[in-house]
Scaffold this active site. Structure first.
Site, PDB file in Angstrom:
ATOM      1  N   LEU A   1     -23.021  -8.172  34.825  1.00  0.00           N
ATOM      2  CA  LEU A   1     -21.630  -7.718  34.967  1.00  0.00           C
ATOM      3  C   LEU A   1     -21.302  -6.473  34.136  1.00  0.00           C
ATOM      4  O   LEU A   1     -20.413  -5.709  34.498  1.00  0.00           O
ATOM      5  CB  LEU A   1     -20.693  -8.848  34.511  1.00  0.00           C
ATOM      6  N   TYR A   2     -21.971  -6.306  32.993  1.00  0.00           N
ATOM      7  CA  TYR A   2     -21.563  -5.313  31.995  1.00  0.00           C
ATOM      8  C   TYR A   2     -21.866  -3.889  32.424  1.00  0.00           C
ATOM      9  O   TYR A   2     -22.809  -3.684  33.162  1.00  0.00           O
ATOM     10  CB  TYR A   2     -22.252  -5.594  30.652  1.00  0.00           C
ATOM     11  N   PRO A   3     -21.121  -2.882  31.911  1.00  0.00           N
ATOM     12  CA  PRO A   3     -20.148  -2.960  30.822  1.00  0.00           C
ATOM     13  C   PRO A   3     -18.785  -3.535  31.264  1.00  0.00           C
ATOM     14  O   PRO A   3     -18.512  -3.692  32.445  1.00  0.00           O
ATOM     15  CB  PRO A   3     -19.976  -1.497  30.399  1.00  0.00           C
TER      16      PRO A   3
ATOM     17  N   GLY B   1     -24.208  -2.505  35.711  1.00  0.00           N
ATOM     18  CA  GLY B   1     -25.645  -2.415  35.471  1.00  0.00           C
ATOM     19  C   GLY B   1     -26.044  -1.435  34.384  1.00  0.00           C
ATOM     20  O   GLY B   1     -27.175  -1.457  33.912  1.00  0.00           O
TER      21      GLY B   1
ATOM     22  N   LYS C   1     -27.181 -12.663  32.126  1.00  0.00           N
ATOM     23  CA  LYS C   1     -26.368 -13.638  32.871  1.00  0.00           C
ATOM     24  C   LYS C   1     -26.184 -13.208  34.324  1.00  0.00           C
ATOM     25  O   LYS C   1     -26.101 -12.015  34.610  1.00  0.00           O
ATOM     26  CB  LYS C   1     -24.956 -13.749  32.274  1.00  0.00           C
TER      27      LYS C   1
END
Lengths: 160, 184
Positions: B53-55, B64, B88
């Protein structure tokens, strides 16, 4: 925990950790999950231990430092309601009276809880990172822990 | 030295402080991310947590980046086995429909998500693979006042079966939950 029950029944992998929010402003993990974490060895990976930086004290007295998360992204109101602001003030004052920075007290509290496997810190500068890491060996005196409990009793979990 | 603690029932040891990453690619550049990694790992941290999910805040244009910044550092650094890397898989939600047509914890979704994370991380295994939030309607992200809502959910035996296949293939070593309740 259904994930453990199903895994044992069907001989599938056991979950080994649970990553949930945990900080002085959100101790809801202690209510239903801390016992499971301990007995089942599914330790807590604590996220937002500084409640999006609020527990550093940098937003005290309505300050909004530039480049800080809650200044840049106003959608993160989870940690910034009036009850959380009042509790933050009490924790920051306690830390300072006890010869610690608010960051030190907040992070040491999380790292030393017996159901915590690891405390997930985050930083946007190397200075913050150094300050966060150096709290790893800090142990809080009993007197500070009982003051923390007193604040928690008055203002439990203001930022769940 | 930073204390090492066992991760659940595994033989994996993790530092009691874990380096979070969700600002990398939004508030921090790749060079800043690498400087944080260098600093943290020379000061006793060997446990690093990220997510597909990040940032944060999550946006399709930046998705990504955080894993990619960690991946470019891992490739340059080597000594992969000294580190414990956690990532995750997203859970369901209207706000994350840009992930493979909408995240679910099905075998098809998790298998594709692991492959994509491995590619960004430039490694061939993930030490701890976590379900970012549950594949069912429940209270998390600070929601209060439980009210039961029927929702389509992936059965837990199917989720664990998919993760078991990934463990057996050597792509992930251990599994974990996130934003979970005592029921889950």
């Amino acid at each position: 925990m259904r994930f453990l029950e199903v895994a044992r029944h069907a001989q599938l992998p056991l979950v080994q950790s649970i990553q949930n929010p945990y900080s002085l402003l959100n101790r809801t993990f202690e209510i239903g999950l801390a016992e499971i974490a301990h007995r089942e060895r599914v330790g807590l990976l604590a996220y937002s231990p500084l409640a999006f930086g609020v527990l550093t004290g940098k937003y005290r007295h309505n300050q909004r430092p530039s480049n800080a998360r809650l200044t840049l992204f106003t959608r993160f109101s989870r940690y910034n309601n009036p009850e959380a602001i009042a509790a933050t003030e009490a924790y920051c004052a306690l830390a300072e009276q006890s010869g610690m920075t608010p960051t030190e007290m907040a992070l040491a509290f999380v790292t030393t809880r017996p159901f915590v496997t690891s405390n997930i810190i985050g930083a946007t500068s190397l200075q913050q990172l150094a300050e966060n890491i150096q709290t790893h060996s800090r142990v809080l005196p009993e007197s500070v822990l009982s003051e923390i409990e007193a604040i928690h009793q008055r203002q439990p979990n203001p930022a769940p | 030295m930073i204390e090492l603690r066992p991760l659940g029932h595994t033989d994996i040891q993790v530092s009691s402080i874990c380096l979070g990453t969700m600002t990398w690619g939004e508030q921090n550049t790749e060079a800043e991310a690498h400087a944080q990694l260098d600093y943290a790992t020379t000061h006793g941290i060997q446990f690093i947590d990220t997510a597909e999910l990040y940032p944060v805040p999550p946006r399709p244009e930046t998705q990504g980046r955080t894993e990619s910044y960690l991946g470019s550092w891992l490739r340059q650094r080597g000594h992969r086995d000294d580190l414990v890397i956690a990532t995750k898989a997203c859970g369901p939600g209207d706000w994350v429909q840009y992930f493979r047509g909408g995240p679910r914890h099905t075998a098809a979704y998790l298998t594709a998500a692991v492959e994509d994370s491995l590619a960004r991380l430039q490694t061939d295994y993930i030490d701890l693979y976590q379900l970012h939030w549950p594949d069912r309607a429940t209270n998390f992200f600070g929601q209060l006042g439980y009210r039961h809502r029927e929702s389509s959910e992936t059965p837990i035996d199917e989720i664990l079966g998919a993760l078991d296949t990934l463990v057996r293939s050597g792509k992930i070593r251990a599994i974990g939950l996130s934003n979970e309740t005592p029921w889950g």
